[in-house]
Design an enzyme around this catalytic site. Sequence first.
Site, PDB file in Angstrom:
ATOM      1  N   LYS A 203       0.855  -1.185   0.000  1.00 39.14           N
ATOM      2  CA  LYS A 203       0.000   0.000   0.000  1.00 39.14           C
ATOM      3  C   LYS A 203       0.891   1.236   0.000  1.00 39.14           C
ATOM      4  CE  LYS A 203      -3.702   2.341   2.545  1.00 39.14           C
ATOM      5  NZ  LYS A 203      -4.598   2.270   3.724  1.00 39.14           N
ATOM      6  N   LYS A 257      -2.236  -1.480  -3.679  1.00 39.31           N
ATOM      7  CA  LYS A 257      -3.087  -0.301  -3.618  1.00 39.31           C
ATOM      8  C   LYS A 257      -2.206   0.944  -3.719  1.00 39.31           C
ATOM      9  CE  LYS A 257      -6.538   1.974  -0.678  1.00 39.31           C
ATOM     10  NZ  LYS A 257      -7.188   2.016   0.645  1.00 39.31           N
TER      11      LYS A 257
END
Length: 336
Positions: A203, A257
């Site tokens: 992420k 992400k």
Amino acid sequence: MMAQAYAPFPLSRPRRLRRTPALRGLVREDRLSVKDLIWPVFVCDGEGVIQEVASMPGVIRRSVDLIVEAAAEAHELGIPAICLFPYTDPSLKTDGCEEAWNPDNLSNRAIRAIKATVPDIAIMTDVALDPYNAQGHDGIVRNGEIVNDDSVEALVKMALAQAEAGADILGPSDMMDNRIAAMRTALEQAGHIHTTIMSYAAKYASAYYGPFRDAVGASGALKGDKKTYQLDPLNAEEGLRCVERDLAEGADMVMVKPGMPYLDLCHRVKTRFGVPTFAYQVSGEYAMIQAAAANGWIDGERVMMESLMAFRRAGCDGVLTYLAPEAAKRIRAGWE
């Protein structure tokens, strides 16, 4: 992969295989299915409540009763999972984030309500403290520092409360060190041996998250940035190391992400580890598509589908996308 040998033109005419929909379908290298979609939804307090998210046109917050209806809609469309994100009343946000593991917080009430009505849909949750943190961070803040180990203790309590409520998939999105191992150990000890973890393993500290923070009410609370725990956007190798670490600690699935700006990571994760790999088409990606479509600059429907195809082509097994219901309808209608 072996190189393909082709006869010279005109013996070889690659356009022959593109001539009709039937031929294109026969030789298509990948498929986009409704089963590849996870729908992120926002839950708020009250009953019969719908709140629009201004920075995410078409996305709404729903009270628990309407979240149940949304889950039923998703199940009817064939979408296999939804992911819950709470819009927490600011009065419940504290420096200690205690509301995060309240058995009766918004997320946990929504889990139980959905399971009572739509038991066959998988429910994914978010495991991070930012919706409950008075300072808007994914971990506990002390003297301006996001402290790791105390944050992990809080995240474990949060994960256990969600598992007790009936969540099928826990989504740790915090990027604290050692949180997967701590959660997996606690889940096993508590008897939640079937609870699945989809780790937000890579992420990145991205500018694409702004509209999401509006949706969960974290924008105004956030002090500083998240660069001390989310990844540097230029660090691909570090992202791969984080994926490897989370798998070693007990993650069942991993996520990259944001999505489209990090398709290279999606491909590398799937190629290197061969595990169930997902991406999150985040709020900023969604907002850009919607804004451009609203202005007539792009064909919104076609761009939506093409963007989702990109994840499959990169090797993802699925994608979290706010476009899931619309995409599911197009796929079921035989969209090409």
